[in-house]
Design a protein around this motif. Structure first.
Motif, PDB file in Angstrom:
ATOM      1  N   GLY A  68       7.967   9.761 -15.402  1.00 19.42           N
ATOM      2  CA  GLY A  68       8.161  11.136 -14.924  1.00 19.42           C
ATOM      3  C   GLY A  68       9.462  11.740 -15.428  1.00 19.42           C
ATOM      4  N   ALA A  69      10.530  10.954 -15.414  1.00 17.07           N
ATOM      5  CA  ALA A  69      11.817  11.454 -15.910  1.00 17.07           C
ATOM      6  C   ALA A  69      11.743  11.772 -17.400  1.00 17.07           C
TER       7      ALA A  69
ATOM      8  N   ALA B  88      12.275  15.360 -19.144  1.00 14.64           N
ATOM      9  CA  ALA B  88      13.269  15.548 -20.203  1.00 14.64           C
ATOM     10  C   ALA B  88      12.640  16.152 -21.459  1.00 14.64           C
ATOM     11  N   VAL B  89      11.470  15.665 -21.840  1.00 17.29           N
ATOM     12  CA  VAL B  89      10.790  16.211 -23.015  1.00 17.29           C
ATOM     13  C   VAL B  89      10.369  17.652 -22.760  1.00 17.29           C
ATOM     14  N   SER B  90       9.913  17.958 -21.550  1.00 19.61           N
ATOM     15  CA  SER B  90       9.532  19.340 -21.226  1.00 19.61           C
ATOM     16  C   SER B  90      10.724  20.272 -21.314  1.00 19.61           C
ATOM     17  N   VAL B  91      11.862  19.834 -20.799  1.00 21.05           N
ATOM     18  CA  VAL B  91      13.076  20.652 -20.889  1.00 21.05           C
ATOM     19  C   VAL B  91      13.476  20.843 -22.344  1.00 21.05           C
TER      20      VAL B  91
ATOM     21  N   ALA C 189       3.622  14.934  -8.280  1.00 21.11           N
ATOM     22  CA  ALA C 189       4.716  15.902  -8.150  1.00 21.11           C
ATOM     23  C   ALA C 189       5.350  16.208  -9.501  1.00 21.11           C
ATOM     24  N   VAL C 190       5.573  15.198 -10.311  1.00 23.20           N
ATOM     25  CA  VAL C 190       6.165  15.413 -11.630  1.00 23.20           C
ATOM     26  C   VAL C 190       5.257  16.287 -12.480  1.00 23.20           C
ATOM     27  N   HIS C 191       3.970  16.054 -12.429  1.00 21.24           N
ATOM     28  CA  HIS C 191       3.050  16.857 -13.232  1.00 21.24           C
ATOM     29  C   HIS C 191       2.932  18.282 -12.710  1.00 21.24           C
ATOM     30  N   VAL C 192       3.002  18.481 -11.419  1.00 21.14           N
ATOM     31  CA  VAL C 192       2.987  19.839 -10.873  1.00 21.14           C
ATOM     32  C   VAL C 192       4.219  20.600 -11.350  1.00 21.14           C
ATOM     33  N   VAL C 193       5.370  19.962 -11.314  1.00 17.50           N
ATOM     34  CA  VAL C 193       6.601  20.608 -11.775  1.00 17.50           C
ATOM     35  C   VAL C 193       6.509  20.934 -13.259  1.00 17.50           C
TER      36      VAL C 193
ATOM     37  N   MET D   4       0.822  -1.199   0.000  1.00 17.43           N
ATOM     38  CA  MET D   4       0.000   0.000   0.000  1.00 17.43           C
ATOM     39  C   MET D   4       0.861   1.256   0.000  1.00 17.43           C
ATOM     40  N   SER D   5       1.959   1.225   0.745  1.00 18.23           N
ATOM     41  CA  SER D   5       2.816   2.414   0.796  1.00 18.23           C
ATOM     42  C   SER D   5       3.464   2.691  -0.555  1.00 18.23           C
ATOM     43  N   ALA D   6       3.760   1.647  -1.344  1.00 14.62           N
ATOM     44  CA  ALA D   6       4.333   1.852  -2.677  1.00 14.62           C
ATOM     45  C   ALA D   6       3.326   2.538  -3.593  1.00 14.62           C
ATOM     46  N   ALA D   7       2.058   2.182  -3.459  1.00 16.37           N
ATOM     47  CA  ALA D   7       1.020   2.815  -4.267  1.00 16.37           C
ATOM     48  C   ALA D   7       0.884   4.296  -3.913  1.00 16.37           C
ATOM     49  N   ILE D   8       0.953   4.606  -2.643  1.00 19.67           N
ATOM     50  CA  ILE D   8       0.874   6.009  -2.209  1.00 19.67           C
ATOM     51  C   ILE D   8       2.088   6.780  -2.702  1.00 19.67           C
ATOM     52  N   LEU D   9       3.270   6.192  -2.567  1.00 19.33           N
ATOM     53  CA  LEU D   9       4.498   6.832  -3.048  1.00 19.33           C
ATOM     54  C   LEU D   9       4.435   7.072  -4.551  1.00 19.33           C
ATOM     55  N   THR D  10       3.969   6.093  -5.300  1.00 21.98           N
ATOM     56  CA  THR D  10       3.845   6.229  -6.751  1.00 21.98           C
ATOM     57  C   THR D  10       2.875   7.346  -7.108  1.00 21.98           C
ATOM     58  N   THR D  11       1.770   7.427  -6.426  1.00 20.39           N
ATOM     59  CA  THR D  11       0.791   8.481  -6.683  1.00 20.39           C
ATOM     60  C   THR D  11       1.364   9.857  -6.383  1.00 20.39           C
TER      61      THR D  11
END
Length: 91
Positions: free
Chosen positions: A71-72, A76-79, A13-17, A1-8
């Protein structure tokens, strides 16, 4: 369950950035179709490739690896696209 929360959390976070860096335009009309498709296919391929980690290590590892690689690639594509836009503006 903690991995699912971390993944979410990582996914969000990646999309906010990405959005805060100047906005996300998925299909800008000024770009040739090849560049538009490449901008979308690179993160998609990285996301799908990440799920290959699920074969030896399980679904949790696949989800985390997929989120990190996707996310990476999105970053990279955004940059890459932001650099191209700023080059066009300065020319």
């Amino acid at each position: 369950m903690s991995a699912a929360i971390l993944t979410t959390v990582l996914f969000l976070a990646v999309h906010v950035v990405a959005v805060r860096s100047g906005g996300v335009v998925a299909w800008p009309a000024s770009l040739p179709p090849k560049v538009r498709h490449l901008s979308q296919l690179i993160p998609l391929a990285a996301y799908g490739t990440g799920w290959l980690a699920a074969i030896p290590a399980g679904r949790t590892a696949g989800a985390v690896t997929s989120a990190v690689l996707g996310g990476a690639a999105l970053w990279a594509v955004s940059v890459w696209r932001n650099a191209a836009v700023s080059d066009r503006r300065s020319a």
